[in-house]
Design an enzyme around this catalytic site. Structure first.
Site, PDB file in Angstrom:
ATOM      1  N   GLU A 232       0.815  -1.217   0.000  1.00  0.00           N
ATOM      2  CA  GLU A 232       0.000   0.000   0.000  1.00  0.00           C
ATOM      3  C   GLU A 232       0.849   1.266   0.000  1.00  0.00           C
ATOM      4  O   GLU A 232       0.497   2.266  -0.635  1.00  0.00           O
ATOM      5  CB  GLU A 232      -0.951   0.017   1.199  1.00  0.00           C
ATOM      6  CG  GLU A 232      -2.172  -0.889   1.034  1.00  0.00           C
ATOM      7  CD  GLU A 232      -1.887  -2.351   1.323  1.00  0.00           C
ATOM      8  OE1 GLU A 232      -0.763  -2.669   1.780  1.00  0.00           O
ATOM      9  OE2 GLU A 232      -2.782  -3.186   1.093  1.00  0.00           O
TER      10      GLU A 232
ATOM     11  N   HIS B 201     -11.266  -5.059  10.103  1.00  0.00           N
ATOM     12  CA  HIS B 201     -11.773  -5.027   8.726  1.00  0.00           C
ATOM     13  C   HIS B 201     -13.145  -4.381   8.589  1.00  0.00           C
ATOM     14  O   HIS B 201     -13.789  -4.526   7.559  1.00  0.00           O
ATOM     15  CB  HIS B 201     -11.828  -6.449   8.150  1.00  0.00           C
ATOM     16  CG  HIS B 201     -10.523  -6.911   7.581  1.00  0.00           C
ATOM     17  ND1 HIS B 201      -9.354  -6.916   8.291  1.00  0.00           N
ATOM     18  CD2 HIS B 201     -10.196  -7.378   6.345  1.00  0.00           C
ATOM     19  CE1 HIS B 201      -8.379  -7.381   7.523  1.00  0.00           C
ATOM     20  NE2 HIS B 201      -8.861  -7.668   6.346  1.00  0.00           N
TER      21      HIS B 201
HETATM   22  C1  LIG Z   1      -2.337  -4.621   4.193  1.00  0.00           C
HETATM   23  C2  LIG Z   1      -3.383  -5.451   3.540  1.00  0.00           C
HETATM   24  N1  LIG Z   1      -3.619  -5.295   2.221  1.00  0.00           N
HETATM   25  C3  LIG Z   1      -4.553  -6.040   1.608  1.00  0.00           C
HETATM   26  C4  LIG Z   1      -5.272  -6.964   2.303  1.00  0.00           C
HETATM   27  C5  LIG Z   1      -6.326  -7.813   1.608  1.00  0.00           C
HETATM   28  N2  LIG Z   1      -5.844  -9.190   1.487  1.00  0.00           N
HETATM   29  C6  LIG Z   1      -6.158 -10.111   2.407  1.00  0.00           C
HETATM   30  S1  LIG Z   1      -5.408 -11.542   2.125  1.00  0.00           S
HETATM   31  C7  LIG Z   1      -4.640 -10.973   0.754  1.00  0.00           C
HETATM   32  C8  LIG Z   1      -3.725 -11.882  -0.007  1.00  0.00           C
HETATM   33  C9  LIG Z   1      -2.583 -12.351   0.824  1.00  0.00           C
HETATM   34  O1  LIG Z   1      -1.869 -13.304   0.133  1.00  0.00           O
HETATM   35  P1  LIG Z   1      -0.770 -14.197   0.808  1.00  0.00           P
HETATM   36  O2  LIG Z   1       0.074 -13.377   1.722  1.00  0.00           O
HETATM   37  O3  LIG Z   1      -0.072 -14.903  -0.277  1.00  0.00           O
HETATM   38  O4  LIG Z   1      -1.562 -15.226   1.730  1.00  0.00           O
HETATM   39  P2  LIG Z   1      -2.649 -16.303   1.273  1.00  0.00           P
HETATM   40  O5  LIG Z   1      -3.975 -15.628   1.351  1.00  0.00           O
HETATM   41  O6  LIG Z   1      -2.290 -16.757  -0.082  1.00  0.00           O
HETATM   42  O7  LIG Z   1      -2.558 -17.388   2.287  1.00  0.00           O
HETATM   43  C10 LIG Z   1      -4.990  -9.648   0.515  1.00  0.00           C
HETATM   44  C11 LIG Z   1      -4.525  -8.848  -0.608  1.00  0.00           C
HETATM   45  C12 LIG Z   1      -5.040  -7.063   3.679  1.00  0.00           C
HETATM   46  N3  LIG Z   1      -5.741  -7.910   4.439  1.00  0.00           N
HETATM   47  N4  LIG Z   1      -4.085  -6.325   4.269  1.00  0.00           N
END
Ligand SMILES: Cc1ncc(C[n+]2csc(CCOP(=O)(O)OP(=O)(O)O)c2C)c(N)n1
Ligand SMILES: [Mg+2]
Lengths: 333, 333
Positions: free
Chosen positions: A60, A128
């Site tokens: 971000e 959230h």
């Molecule tokens: C700072 C932030 N940005 C965006 C999000 C929205 N978001 C939640 S999970 C996610 C993907 C995360 O991917 P990863 O770290 O690979 O974990 P996975 O879900 O694949 O286990 C996003 C973009 C968030 N929760 N926090």
């Protein structure tokens, strides 16, 4: 005029502005291949390609910072931050860069940037579900918009993209599927203009974003009790247009300010203070606030329901400023 | 310092029959628990976001079992598996998903925010990357107090592009803190494939930037994962500092329950499903004569019963008392 959703209205605004101006591009997490986490940007990658619709890493700070830099060079980025909660990760870029660059360098640089983000949420727990608009509304140098209807959403987003200053554009997750009329032809809704959404003589309800809808529901309820509420939708939180609010209070002499944010130091506190500063003599009762309970949002359904304000609390606050006993039958008249 | 791909050398106790069956039981428990949670979600008994780790059970279990009971865990929002592998009560975890007062976080947190002080399970966090500095801080506290506890910090491949990841790993590297960073690399952050978000797609290579060992492990092989994490944990316990482990795995389901999965092909998903880590481990146990089909079925039956009992417990548990809504905001209100 077509009846479309808030989501579709936003998509139309983005698409039309991208067609109108080559300098407009979108960047954000999962806005392209995924189709947008709230599907606002769905189809835009296919139509405009990766140059104009950029999926980003989960970064971000770099999303907003890069958007500021691109804006300084004359582009018109629309940065999507998936929810308002994640803007906190990048708050430095918003407050120390975007909001300061025009002023701090004596007006030499401009930052025509839009940060689109989403407040509200249900069953998403403490980090959230936040309504953090006040953080941005506090900051000189930012413009902050929080539309309630598809018409306003489209018109204000177009105005925000055409604006030469940084605009934080706050959508509401529970409004995306709501519908309303939107003209077929090009139009903008100017930033910084409040709007009377319902006329009434007895009490003024001031609201914005989803709470405007709740206020209108409350007004219908009050009408059944013989109380005519006027609903003023702020639409823009900064710069705040108090004109319609003060005009309304001059006629009704009573006001209730509604926000989904927390009460202390919130939007309601600001609006109530401005009413008493600028219209003290018009008031027949203290200005009341309706807001979220001062608790981090709980996940449990029953607690969450208690925490968020809705039309019922608005009705009660209106009855209270009218000095009508809560729950007691109200005489028509 | 090594940043090579490595096959972990299996440890003596990993030949032990009871241990192997315990690993199988845990992986199967996670699978059944999450399948039942998905059902409950579609029935509206669980709200908000539900992130399943189906397909990632080997990584879930292999990491956690490498710890001592007094070691510490920080994880993200996709963590039912970590909680169950840590020995948290399936009923209390399910009750949290249902938002009940008997839940592990008393219904306040939901699926994304599991925690248990007793299990040194310091929480699932839902702001991507946000918990990585916390793990570093706890490791600092252990070093400061002269304790030999080690902190395990689990996150996804998407989290490595946050500023928090970079700042925290660098600090851990500078101070040689007793922390193990375990990345569940399931190849996607939401709908964004790792090649589209990371300039270096082999996450373990980033360790070089923080002067710590980095290893890439087959995250679908529970024994490889356990052996690698044990190595890193012992290293940390011996005062030799942090490590970064990349566990390559795959999630079979969508990012959350609301994911149209437009960003990957059905064929790709099927390919990975054909290499299901639970099925593969089961076959291995049979082939190596650790257990026959009958013994494994008996374990599965017992797990089914445990999960059914967990669902029943969650269903029958009460919601939090509305009078407690302001509890836990402050220690001293
Ligand atoms: C700072 C932030 N940005 C965006 C999000 C929205 N978001 C939640 S999970 C996610 C993907 C995360 O991917 P990863 O770290 O690979 O974990 P996975 O879900 O694949 O286990 C996003 C973009 C968030 N929760 N926090
Ligand atoms: Mg991932």
């Amino acid at each position: 005029m077509a009846d479309i959703t808030y989501r579709e209205a936003l998509r139309q605004a983005l698409r039309e502005e991208m067609l109108r101006d080559e300098r407009v591009f979108l960047l954000g997490e999962d806005i392209g291949a995924y189709g947008g986490s709230y599907a606002v940007t769905k189809g835009l990658l296919e139509e405009f390609g990766e140059k104009r619709v950029k999926d980003t890493p989960i970064s971000e700070t770099a999303i907003i910072g890069a958007a500021v830099g691109a804006a300084m060079d004359g582009l018109r980025p629309v940065a999507e931050i998936m929810t308002i909660n994640f803007t906190l990760v990048a708050i430095d870029q918003v407050i120390n860069n975007a909001a300061k660059i025009h002023y701090m360098f004596g007006g030499q640089f401009r930052c025509p940037l839009v940060i689109r983000t989403v407040g509200g949420g249900r069953r998403l727990a403490a980090t959230h579900s936040q309504n953090l608009e006040v953080l941005f509304a506090h900051i000189p140098g930012l413009k902050v918009v929080a539309p309630a209807t598809p018409y306003d959403a489209k018109g204000l987003l177009k105005a925000a993209i055409r604006d030469d200053d940084p605009v934080v554009f706050i959508e509401h997750s529970l409004l995306y599927s709501t519908r309303g009329p939107v003209p077929d032809e090009d139009y903008v809704v100017p930033i910084g203009v409040s709007d009377i959404k319902r006329r009434g003589r007895d009490v003024t309800i001031v609201a914005y974003s989803r709470m405007t809808r709740e206020a209108l529901i409350a007004a219908e309820e009050l009408a059944k009790q013989g109380i005519e509420a006027e609903v003023v939708d702020l639409r823009t939180l900064r710069p705040l247009d108090m004109g319609p609010v003060l005009d309304s209070v001059a006629r009704t002499n009573r006001a209730v300010v509604v926000g989904e944010d927390w009460r202390s130091f919130g939007i309601g506190a600001e609006v109530a203070a401005r009413i008493q500063e600028e219209a003290f003599d018009e008031l027949d009762a203290p200005v009341l606030r309706v807001s979220q309970l001062e608790v981090p949002t709980p996940y449990a359904a029953n607690l969450e329901k208690l925490a968020f304000p809705g039309s019922r609390q608005i009705v009660e606050a209106c009855q209270q400023v009218l000095n009508i006993q809560v729950g007691a039958p109200v005489a028509a008249g | 310092m090594s940043t090579e791909r490595q096959e972990a050398v299996l440890l003596p106790h990993q030949q032990d029959k009871d241990h192997l069956l315990d690993l199988y039981r845990k992986m199967f428990l996670i699978r059944r628990f999450e399948e039942r949670a998905a059902e409950a979600y579609t029935q509206g008994k669980i709200g908000g976001f539900l992130h399943l780790a189906i397909g990632e059970e080997a990584a879930n279990v292999g990491t956690i079992v490498a710890l001592r009971d007094d070691d510490d865990v920080f994880t993200h929002y996709r963590s039912h598996g970590h909680a169950l592998a840590r020995g948290m009560d399936p009923g209390a975890v399910m009750a949290e998903l249902f938002g009940k007062t008997t839940g592990v976080s008393r219904g306040r947190g939901g699926s994304m925010h599991l925690a248990s002080l007793e299990h040194h399970f310091w929480g699932g966090y839902a702001i991507v990357g946000g918990h990585i500095p916390l793990a570093v801080g706890m490791a600092l506290a252990h070093q400061y107090r002269g304790l030999d506890r080690v902190v395990l910090c689990i996150f996804g491949d998407g989290a490595v592009n946050t500023g928090a990841f970079h700042e925290a790993l660098n600090m851990a590297g500078v101070w040689k803190l007793p922390v193990v960073f375990a990345v569940s690399n399931n190849l996607y952050g939401m709908g964004t494939a790792i090649e589209r978000s990371s300039a270096v797609t082999e996450v373990y290579k980033r360790a070089a930037a923080y002067n710590m060992p980095g290893r890439r492990i087959n995250g679908n092989d529970v024994l490889q994962v356990e052996a690698a994490v044990r190595d890193a944990v012992e290293r940390a316990r011996a005062g030799e500092g942090p490590s970064l482990l990349e566990l390559v795995t795959y999630r079979f389901r969508g990012h959350s329950m609301a994911d149209a999965e437009l960003y990957r092909s059905k064929e790709e998903v099927e390919q990975y499903k054909a290499r299901d880590p639970i099925v593969a481990f089961r076959r291995r146990l049979e082939e190596q004569g650790v257990a026959d089909a009958g013994a494994l079925s008996a374990i599965e039956k017992e797990v089914e019963d445990t999960v059914e009992a967990a669902v029943r417990f969650a269903e029958e548990s009460p919601e939090p008392d509305p009078g407690t809504i302001f509890d836990y905001i402050y220690v001293n209100p």
